[in-house]
Design a protein around this motif. Structure first.
Motif, PDB file in Angstrom:
ATOM      1  N   TRP A  70      -2.359   2.118  -0.148  1.00 37.37           N
ATOM      2  CA  TRP A  70      -3.060   2.082   1.144  1.00 37.37           C
ATOM      3  C   TRP A  70      -3.434   0.654   1.521  1.00 37.37           C
ATOM      4  CZ3 TRP A  70      -2.472   5.409   4.604  1.00 37.37           C
ATOM      5  CH2 TRP A  70      -2.408   6.780   4.333  1.00 37.37           C
ATOM      6  N   MET A  71      -3.893  -0.137   0.554  1.00 38.77           N
ATOM      7  CA  MET A  71      -4.281  -1.506   0.849  1.00 38.77           C
ATOM      8  C   MET A  71      -3.073  -2.344   1.270  1.00 38.77           C
ATOM      9  SD  MET A  71      -7.514  -1.565   0.636  1.00 38.77           S
ATOM     10  CE  MET A  71      -7.863  -3.332   0.650  1.00 38.77           C
ATOM     11  N   ILE A  72      -1.955  -2.164   0.585  1.00 41.36           N
ATOM     12  CA  ILE A  72      -0.743  -2.897   0.955  1.00 41.36           C
ATOM     13  C   ILE A  72      -0.301  -2.523   2.361  1.00 41.36           C
ATOM     14  CG2 ILE A  72       1.726  -3.161   0.463  1.00 41.36           C
ATOM     15  CD1 ILE A  72       1.024  -2.832  -2.520  1.00 41.36           C
ATOM     16  N   LEU A  73      -0.247  -1.225   2.621  1.00 42.06           N
ATOM     17  CA  LEU A  73       0.197  -0.745   3.935  1.00 42.06           C
ATOM     18  C   LEU A  73      -0.758  -1.207   5.033  1.00 42.06           C
ATOM     19  CD1 LEU A  73       2.314   0.958   5.395  1.00 42.06           C
ATOM     20  CD2 LEU A  73       0.846   2.960   5.044  1.00 42.06           C
ATOM     21  N   THR A  74      -2.057  -1.202   4.745  1.00 40.27           N
ATOM     22  CA  THR A  74      -3.046  -1.628   5.740  1.00 40.27           C
ATOM     23  C   THR A  74      -2.907  -3.110   6.051  1.00 40.27           C
ATOM     24  OG1 THR A  74      -4.590   0.077   4.995  1.00 40.27           O
ATOM     25  CG2 THR A  74      -5.506  -1.723   6.298  1.00 40.27           C
ATOM     26  N   ARG A  75      -2.700  -3.938   5.044  1.00 38.57           N
ATOM     27  CA  ARG A  75      -2.515  -5.373   5.292  1.00 38.57           C
ATOM     28  C   ARG A  75      -1.282  -5.618   6.160  1.00 38.57           C
ATOM     29  NH1 ARG A  75      -4.364  -5.921  -0.180  1.00 38.57           N
ATOM     30  NH2 ARG A  75      -2.221  -5.860  -0.967  1.00 38.57           N
ATOM     31  N   ARG A  76      -0.208  -4.930   5.834  1.00 38.45           N
ATOM     32  CA  ARG A  76       1.029  -5.110   6.607  1.00 38.45           C
ATOM     33  C   ARG A  76       0.876  -4.606   8.035  1.00 38.45           C
ATOM     34  NH1 ARG A  76       5.653  -3.253   2.152  1.00 38.45           N
ATOM     35  NH2 ARG A  76       5.244  -4.926   0.634  1.00 38.45           N
ATOM     36  N   LEU A  77       0.214  -3.459   8.191  1.00 37.37           N
ATOM     37  CA  LEU A  77       0.051  -2.894   9.533  1.00 37.37           C
ATOM     38  C   LEU A  77      -0.891  -3.750  10.381  1.00 37.37           C
ATOM     39  CD1 LEU A  77       1.010  -0.540  11.248  1.00 37.37           C
ATOM     40  CD2 LEU A  77      -0.986   0.766  10.495  1.00 37.37           C
ATOM     41  N   THR A  78      -1.895  -4.331   9.760  1.00 39.54           N
ATOM     42  CA  THR A  78      -2.790  -5.238  10.484  1.00 39.54           C
ATOM     43  C   THR A  78      -2.014  -6.422  11.043  1.00 39.54           C
ATOM     44  OG1 THR A  78      -4.667  -4.639   9.074  1.00 39.54           O
ATOM     45  CG2 THR A  78      -4.841  -6.704  10.307  1.00 39.54           C
ATOM     46  N   ALA A  79      -1.195  -7.051  10.185  1.00 43.42           N
ATOM     47  CA  ALA A  79      -0.371  -8.175  10.636  1.00 43.42           C
ATOM     48  C   ALA A  79       0.622  -7.734  11.709  1.00 43.42           C
ATOM     49  CB  ALA A  79       0.367  -8.777   9.444  1.00 43.42           C
ATOM     50  N   PHE A  80       1.170  -6.531  11.551  1.00 38.67           N
ATOM     51  CA  PHE A  80       2.127  -5.998  12.519  1.00 38.67           C
ATOM     52  C   PHE A  80       1.479  -5.808  13.882  1.00 38.67           C
ATOM     53  CE2 PHE A  80       4.115  -2.097  14.351  1.00 38.67           C
ATOM     54  CZ  PHE A  80       5.361  -2.631  14.638  1.00 38.67           C
ATOM     55  N   ALA A 133      -1.960  13.368   5.925  1.00 33.50           N
ATOM     56  CA  ALA A 133      -0.540  13.432   6.262  1.00 33.50           C
ATOM     57  C   ALA A 133       0.311  12.604   5.307  1.00 33.50           C
ATOM     58  CB  ALA A 133      -0.318  12.943   7.693  1.00 33.50           C
ATOM     59  N   LEU A 134      -0.289  11.586   4.693  1.00 34.29           N
ATOM     60  CA  LEU A 134       0.495  10.659   3.884  1.00 34.29           C
ATOM     61  C   LEU A 134      -0.304  10.244   2.642  1.00 34.29           C
ATOM     62  CD1 LEU A 134       3.175   9.036   3.974  1.00 34.29           C
ATOM     63  CD2 LEU A 134       1.882   7.187   5.046  1.00 34.29           C
ATOM     64  N   PRO A 135      -0.360  11.094   1.613  1.00 36.36           N
ATOM     65  CA  PRO A 135      -1.142  10.763   0.420  1.00 36.36           C
ATOM     66  C   PRO A 135      -0.540   9.600  -0.365  1.00 36.36           C
ATOM     67  CG  PRO A 135       0.099  12.790   0.077  1.00 36.36           C
ATOM     68  CD  PRO A 135       0.273  12.421   1.512  1.00 36.36           C
ATOM     69  N   LEU A 136      -1.346   8.555  -0.566  1.00 34.63           N
ATOM     70  CA  LEU A 136      -0.927   7.376  -1.315  1.00 34.63           C
ATOM     71  C   LEU A 136      -2.018   6.982  -2.305  1.00 34.63           C
ATOM     72  CD1 LEU A 136       0.448   4.977   1.489  1.00 34.63           C
ATOM     73  CD2 LEU A 136       1.818   6.262  -0.159  1.00 34.63           C
ATOM     74  N   GLN A 137      -1.625   6.244  -3.319  1.00 32.23           N
ATOM     75  CA  GLN A 137      -2.613   5.643  -4.205  1.00 32.23           C
ATOM     76  C   GLN A 137      -3.370   4.560  -3.435  1.00 32.23           C
ATOM     77  OE1 GLN A 137      -0.726   4.276  -7.860  1.00 32.23           O
ATOM     78  NE2 GLN A 137       0.777   5.936  -7.748  1.00 32.23           N
ATOM     79  N   ASP A 138      -4.568   4.227  -3.902  1.00 29.69           N
ATOM     80  CA  ASP A 138      -5.401   3.253  -3.196  1.00 29.69           C
ATOM     81  C   ASP A 138      -4.687   1.914  -3.016  1.00 29.69           C
ATOM     82  OD1 ASP A 138      -7.433   5.045  -2.880  1.00 29.69           O
ATOM     83  OD2 ASP A 138      -8.620   4.334  -4.587  1.00 29.69           O
ATOM     84  N   GLU A 139      -3.978   1.464  -4.038  1.00 35.11           N
ATOM     85  CA  GLU A 139      -3.260   0.193  -3.938  1.00 35.11           C
ATOM     86  C   GLU A 139      -2.209   0.249  -2.837  1.00 35.11           C
ATOM     87  OE1 GLU A 139      -0.656  -2.918  -6.703  1.00 35.11           O
ATOM     88  OE2 GLU A 139      -1.498  -1.095  -7.596  1.00 35.11           O
TER      89      GLU A 139
END
Length: 203
Positions: A137-147, A129-135
């Protein structure tokens, strides 16, 4: 395997309908007490008892119509059944109020484990649904984890220190708005690391 596409309005009704009905039911029954089998149950517990099978039913209908449920949807309905069931069985609203905490701790913990392994589990769930580069995905995952962890802490603070009315408003509107605002504020990540459709097809 991708699920079948259904009307977006119907999908939204199935996903958010039970939450809205819980809110309406609580407003109508919050000041009432029901005696069932010799035990008094306040309106919150009665509405919770109705909410558990309702969200199970709408989730089942969504699965029948689409042929697919996300892991997040499955985890949510299981935790609703467990903590909602405990609240009704023990006649104690604290268990149901803890449910959002457990959901966000679970999701944040899973994403956090992936980060420790240098992986983005979020990518596995949302890549189509949301194609992103690996970098990205890692940024978004770190932020979502903290969120998620932040929401878990916030839920604990609110239900332990505020009235049930305040918690119900927070659960119904506050959490939904927070998720919406979070993803809106990630527009920079989506823009910078987004993959065009042609690139995604050739990847």
């Amino acid at each position: 395997m991708a699920g079948k596409t259904i009307n977006p309005m119907l999908k939204s009704a199935l996903e958010f309908g039970p939450i809205i009905l819980f809110f309406i039911g609580y407003l109508r029954l919050r000041d009432q007490v029901f005696t069932i089998g010799g035990t008094d149950y306040d309106g919150f517990i009665v509405v919770t008892a109705a909410f558990v099978p309702l969200i199970a039913l709408t989730t089942f209908i969504l699965w029948r119509l689409t042929g697919h449920l996300s892991k997040m949807q499955l985890a949510t309905v299981v935790l609703v059944a467990v903590f909602g069931g405990l609240s009704v069985w023990l006649n104690d609203d604290r268990f149901f109020k803890m449910k959002p905490t457990m959901i966000y701790v679970l999701f944040g913990g899973i994403l956090g484990v992936g980060l420790l392994q240098g992986k983005s589990y979020l990518k596995f769930v949302m890549e189509e649904a949301l194609p992103l580069q690996d970098e990205g995905w890692m940024i978004l995952t770190r932020r979502l984890t903290a969120f998620f962890i932040g929401l878990a802490v916030l839920n604990e603070v609110i239900w332990r220190t505020q009235s049930t009315d305040t918690w119900v408003y927070f659960k119904t509107f506050g959490l939904t708005a927070a998720v919406f605002v979070f993803f809106m504020t990630q527009a920079g990540v989506f823009t910078k690391y987004g993959i065009e459709e042609d690139e995604a097809d050739n990847a």
